[in-house]
Enzyme design. Structure first.
Site, PDB file in Angstrom:
ATOM      1  N   CYS A  26      42.537 -58.667  20.553  1.00 51.05           N
ATOM      2  CA  CYS A  26      41.336 -58.384  19.645  1.00 51.05           C
ATOM      3  C   CYS A  26      41.036 -56.899  20.124  1.00 51.05           C
ATOM      4  O   CYS A  26      40.746 -55.994  18.951  1.00 51.05           O
ATOM      5  CB  CYS A  26      40.232 -59.402  19.620  1.00 51.05           C
ATOM      6  SG  CYS A  26      39.611 -59.902  21.266  1.00 51.05           S
ATOM      7  N   TYR A  27      40.655 -56.686  21.106  1.00 51.22           N
ATOM      8  CA  TYR A  27      40.027 -55.405  21.476  1.00 51.22           C
ATOM      9  C   TYR A  27      41.325 -54.141  20.940  1.00 51.22           C
ATOM     10  O   TYR A  27      40.772 -53.369  20.588  1.00 51.22           O
ATOM     11  CB  TYR A  27      39.928 -55.257  22.952  1.00 51.22           C
ATOM     12  CG  TYR A  27      38.570 -56.061  23.381  1.00 51.22           C
ATOM     13  CD1 TYR A  27      37.327 -55.396  22.823  1.00 51.22           C
ATOM     14  CD2 TYR A  27      38.591 -56.851  24.384  1.00 51.22           C
ATOM     15  CE1 TYR A  27      36.278 -56.046  23.271  1.00 51.22           C
ATOM     16  CE2 TYR A  27      37.512 -57.421  24.837  1.00 51.22           C
ATOM     17  CZ  TYR A  27      36.026 -57.163  24.231  1.00 51.22           C
ATOM     18  OH  TYR A  27      35.067 -57.832  24.638  1.00 51.22           O
TER      19      TYR A  27
END
Lengths: 341, 341, 341, 341
Positions: free
Chosen positions: D148-149
C-alpha cells in the site's frame, strides 16, 4: 433512461442520492441543484464526486421540463413548494424531507411550527416505507420518504403491531443512536469535530419531531395507537443508525415464537437481514439493508435495528421507492453489500 | 503518607488508579503489580506514565508488609484470593473487580460461573457506591466498588426507588453506552480498532453480568425488588459511559416535582451535577463526577447519567472509598474538572 | 494569590487556560471574557467547567484594574490592542495569539495581511518558548507564546541548529499533524465532524503562517537562517500534535552521537521526554511535556516531537511563562502526567 | 464467467477482494479460503458480507482445479508456496503479499528475514503497479501487487524520476500516514481501539520493509537509484493512506511546469485524479483512484497522494491487474466513486 433531477443536492442526503443514482443502470440525472452552492462544480461541493458539472439553482420559479422524477432533499416547508409547482405535470415527487409525512396539514403545522406549504398535495402523498406500503406507493404522485429514525424503528416495531402483540396504548421506549451525518451538513457547534468526537449525548428527549411521525405511521400503516417515547442520541461515527426498542407485550412470549413472527413478515424481504447476533452499523454501512435482532425476557421485549441513515434512512429508500413506481426490480441499482472496515 | 499497593495495574482500571494516586497528596504508592507485565518498566506498559520503576508480581504467595490499603483490579475470582491472604492483617482491600459485589457466594457463582474464592470474606464486605453507602463503607475491611454500568444506573435510579415512586416489580429498561476502554485492555476482535471505529452495537442483551448486580444493589441499598432489563452497547470512544434509563412510575408526575426529588438526594453532593441539558460524556471525562438529567411524560420517565467509566466507574470511586475509610475529605485528590475537548 | 484575567476564554485555547489556572495553587482568575459569549454562564460555554459565573466582555475600553497578568487568546490584531491599552500599567500581557511573535511589524503585516495593532509594543515583547528563552522572558512585559506548530518543531530542531549540525540555508521539511482542536472552535466545513472524521489531509502546504514564524524564531534564538518547508495536516483526533522533521546534516552522523546532542540540551529539562520509542500524542495528552525521538541514516535525520497542542502548544506554555516571570517553580500547577486512554 | 479463488480471505485485504469480486460482472468466485477461520460461515467472519457459504482451507496440498486465477493475500513466505504448487497449471497467481515484489530472492531474504519460498518463480513475476507496467503485466503468470505505501509513493514519484528531474542518489523523504486497517486484522496492542483512537504515531522509522520495495521498484521501472527515507505513521481512521513526499529537484522549477509533467503522465489515466486542492483520503475512500497534488518552492517539491489502502493499495489493484491480463476494460468492476461521508 429515466431522466431525474435532484433539488437539495449539496447536503448529505442529496449527495448520497446523487452518488447512488450515478450507479443506477436505468436512470440519468439531468439536473443537480444546491441552492447555496449553485454555480459551483460538483467536485468542489463533494470530495468524492469527481464531476465537472456545475450545481444549478432549485427549480422554484420554473419547472425543469425534461424530468420524470424530482427528488427533493430540503428543509421543512421547501419541498411542498416544489410539489405545488409541479402539480399539473406528469412528474413524481420523491421527498426526503418532512412535508408529506403527515396526513393532515394541521399535524404538520403542530410538529414543524409552520403552515403547510401545499395542503392540497397531502391527498396525493404516500408514506414511503417500502416494505410496508408497496401497493400504495405504486399509485402515488408524491412519496414521503420516512425520516431515518422512523425507518429504523418502524422496521423493528411493525411486525409486533401488525400481529397484535402489543396492548393498545402501549408505551414504547426508543433509544435512537445516530451517526453525525444524520444531523446534516449545516454547521453547528454540536457537530463541530472536537465537540462530539470522544463524546456522546442525547438531544430533544421525548420531544424530537420523529416521535410524532412514528406514532402517525403506526396508526396509518397498522391502524393502532401506541405511545412513542423517543430519545435520540448523537454518536461519533459518520454513518449508521441503531434503533433500540424497549417495550412490554400483553403476555409472556418465548423468544423463538417472536422470531417466527419476524420471519413471517421478513423472510422474503431481500432488504432485511434477521440476525441472532446483535446488529452493528458495520453490517449495513453503505447498503439499503436493515439488520434486525430481538431478545425476550418474559413479556419484556428488546428489538434492535441497524441501518445506514443516508441509504435506507434517506437516499436508498427514495431510490427503492422510485423502483417501485417504475415497476423495476425493487433493489435495482442499490448496494446490498457495503464496505468494511 | 498512607502506603498503598495496586494489584492488577497493567489494565486500564489499574493504570487509572495509579495515575490518580500519583496526584493524591496523602498517599504513597509503594507497590505496583501487573502479573503479565511483571518486570517491565511502568513507562513501557503505559505511554502516559513516565516512571522508571518496574512492575512487580502480584502478592499471591507473600503479602506486601508495608501497606495499609491494597487496591485490586483483577478478573473475577482473583481478588478474593488476595483478600483471603490478607485476612488477618490490618489492611483494607478495595476491589475494583466483582468478587465482593454480591452478598451471597451462591449468587456470585451463578452469575460468574465459578466457585467464590473466599466466601467467608463476604460478611466483611460492603458495596461501595459512596454517595449511597458511606456509613457502612467506613467500617468495612473489604470494599466492593460497583461495576461501571451499575454505578451509572444506580446513581440515576436510586432516588426513585428510595422515594417510593416505582411499583414493586417494575420493569426498568436500561440502555448502556460505553466507551471501548470499558471492555478492558485484553485483545479481542470486537475491540480491534477497524472493527469498532465507525460502528456501534449492543452485546449480551438482557444477559450481561451487571444486570444482576444492579438488582442486588437496589435490593440491598433500598430494600426493593425491581426487574432490570439491561442492554449494554459498545460505542467508538475511549472513555465515557452513558446510562439511559426508561421506566414507568406508579402515577403521572410533573417533571418539576421529580427534579425536586433528585435535588433532595443530590443537591449537597459535590460529585453530582444535575443538569437540565442532556448530559454528555464530555461533561465528566477525566472526573469523578456524575452528570444526571431527566425527562417526564405522564408516568413515563427517562433518566440519563454520564460518568467517566475509568474514574467514577472504577478507579475514582475506589479512591473516594479510601478517602471515606481514612476520614479524609471525600474527593481529596480526585479531579472534579476534566479536559475538553 | 496572583490575580489574573483571560480575554478570549470562549475558544479552545482560552478554555484550556481557564481550566489549568483553576488548578494553579498561586493564582486566582478574576476575569473571564469571551466576546461573543459575554453574559453566558461559563458552564453553558464549556461542558466540562461547572462554574456558575458569567463570561464578561473584553476589557477593550476600560482596563481591568485588579489584575497583574492578562492572558490573551485572540485572533491576529486583537491582543495588540489590549497590550496598547495596558501599556502604562504594571501588568504583564501573555499572548497566545500571533501579534508579538515577529520582531518587526512589517514582517507581521506581510504574514498576517494587516497593519500591526501596536508596533511600539514589539520592543517590549519576547518569544516565549520557555526552554530556550527563559532569561529574556523573565524581564519582558509582553510574552508572545509560540504557535502550536512552531513549538513542536523548534523543540526538535533547535539542538541541531545550536550545535551547528546544519548547513546554512538548509532545507528543513516539516510534516505537521494536528488534532482538530488546533483549528479552533470557529465553525467551518473542514472541521464539521462528518467531513474530517475518517479522513485526513494537508492544508496550506508551504504557505501556512507558522512557517515564517519558525524561520524567524530560529534566526532570533540561534542566529541562523534555515529554509522551512512546512506542510500541516489535519488529523481526526481532538488533541495532539506530531511534528515530523526531515533534513540533511552537513556530514554523516551516528545516531548515538546525535542522541548525545539531544541529551546535552534536554536531560535536565523536566518538560522534555526523550524516548527511543516513536513518540505518540497519547504520551503527552493533557500535559505540558514534549516527547522527542530521532533516527539517523547517514546524513539524513528524522526528528519527531509530540505535544498536546492546547497545553504545551498554547495554554500550558503561557502558564509556564507566567511561572518564570513570577520566579515560581517553572511547572507549578501544570500537569506532567496525562490521562490514558 | 471467469472462475477465481481467494486464499487468505479472512483478513482485510482478502475480505475486500471478495467484496469487490462479488460486484465484478465477468468473474465468479468459486473458492474462498481463510486458514484460521476455515469451516465458518462467511457472514460470521465479516459483518458486511451476508453470505451463507463457508470458508475453505488453503489449497496447500491439492490445487483447486476449477480456477483460472488464484488471488493470494497471505503473510510473507506463504503465497510463494502456492505459486509453486500451481507452477504447471494454466493459472495466474495474483499476489497481494510481498513474495514476488523483489527481483532477487536474496533481496527478499534480506528484507523479510526468511528464505524465499519459490525462487524459480521470480522470473515469471511482474511488479503490478498497473499504470506503470501494463505491458509486462499482460504476459506474466505471477503478479506481485505493490504494498500500500509503495503504491501511494510510486504514483506520486515516478513522473519525476521518469522525466529526469531528480539528481541521481537523491534523498526522498516520505511521510506515510495509514489508517489502521493497513496494519491488518491480527490483534496487537497497538491496534487495540483505546490505544490508537485519539492518538497517532510513527513506527519503524527508516526501517519499514516498504522502503526497500520502493527503491527496488524505482530502479526496476525507471532505471534510477534513489535513497528512500520512509517513515510510516498510524492514524486513527479505518481506511485511507496519505503519502507525503518531500524532496529537492536538480534546479528550481515553476509549479505550473511540474503540473505539466504530471499531466503528461496522467491526464489520460482514468484512475488518477490530479487536484489542486490538497488530496484527502475522503476523496478516494472505497475507490481504485489515486488523488495527487503537488507544491513547489524553488527546487523544493512536495507531492502528496491519497489512496484507499484496501482498494488501490491492495484488492483493487489486484483486480485491475486481472482485468489487464484478461484484456478487459482496466477498471471493470472497480468502484471509481466512493461513499462520503
Amino acid at each position: 433512461m429515466l431522466k431525474v433531477g435532484i433539488a437539495g443536492a449539496s447536503g448529505y442526503g442529496g449527495g448520497e442520492l446523487l452518488r447512488l443514482l450515478l450507479f443506477h443502470p436505468k436512470v440519468q440525472v439531468v439536473h443537480v441543484a444546491g441552492e447555496n452552492r449553485a454555480g459551483e462544480l460538483v467536485e468542489s461541493v463533494f470530495p468524492h464526486l469527481p464531476l465537472s458539472s456545475r450545481m444549478e439553482k432549485h427549480p422554484i420559479d420554473e419547472p425543469w421540463n425534461d424530468i420524470k422524477i424530482l427528488f427533493t432533499a430540503l428543509p421543512a416547508g421547501e419541498s411542498g413548494k416544489l410539489a405545488r409547482l409541479y402539480r399539473d405535470r406528469d412528474v413524481h415527487i420523491i421527498d426526503l424531507g418532512p412535508d408529506f409525512r403527515f396526513r393532515s396539514h394541521q399535524r404538520f403545522s403542530e410538529v414543524y411550527k409552520m403552515p403547510h406549504p401545499y395542503p392540497e398535495g397531502l391527498s396525493e402523498a404516500t408514506y414511503s416505507l417500502v416494505e410496508w406500503n408497496r401497493k400504495a406507493i405504486k399509485n402515488s404522485r408524491i412519496l414521503a420518504c420516512p425520516g431515518c429514525y422512523p425507518t429504523g424503528t418502524l422496521m423493528g416495531l411493525l411486525p409486533f403491531v401488525q400481529e397484535g402483540l402489543l396492548k393498545k396504548g402501549s408505551q414504547i421506549f426508543i433509544d435512537g443512536k445516530s451517526g453525525v451525518s444524520g444531523a446534516g451538513r449545516g454547521l453547528t457547534l454540536d457537530t463541530h469535530f472536537p465537540e462530539i468526537a470522544e463524546s456522546m449525548k442525547s438531544y430533544k428527549p421525548f420531544s424530537h419531531r420523529h416521535g410524532p411521525e412514528m406514532e402517525e405511521a403506526i396508526e396509518c400503516l397498522a391502524g393502532f395507537r401506541v405511545n412513542i417515547l423517543f430519545v435520540p442520541h448523537l454518536i461519533p461515527v459518520n454513518r449508521g443508525l441503531l434503533s433500540s426498542l424497549y417495550f412490554t407485550l400483553e403476555k409472556d412470549w418465548k423468544e423463538e415464537d417472536v422470531w417466527n413472527v419476524m420471519k413471517k413478515y421478513y423472510q422474503d424481504e431481500t432488504g432485511v437481514y434477521l440476525t441472532e447476533k446483535p446488529p452493528s452499523t458495520a453490517m449495513v454501512r453503505g447498503t439499503n439493508r436493515t439488520a434486525i435482532s430481538l431478545r425476550m425476557e418474559g413479556s419484556a421485549a428488546f428489538v434492535e435495528t441497524a441501518i445506514d441513515n443516508l441509504v435506507k434512512g434517506a437516499a436508498g429508500q427514495a431510490i427503492q421507492s422510485m423502483n417501485v413506481i417504475q415497476g423495476w426490480e425493487e433493489m435495482e441499482g442499490l448496494p446490498m453489500i457495503g464496505a468494511f472496515p
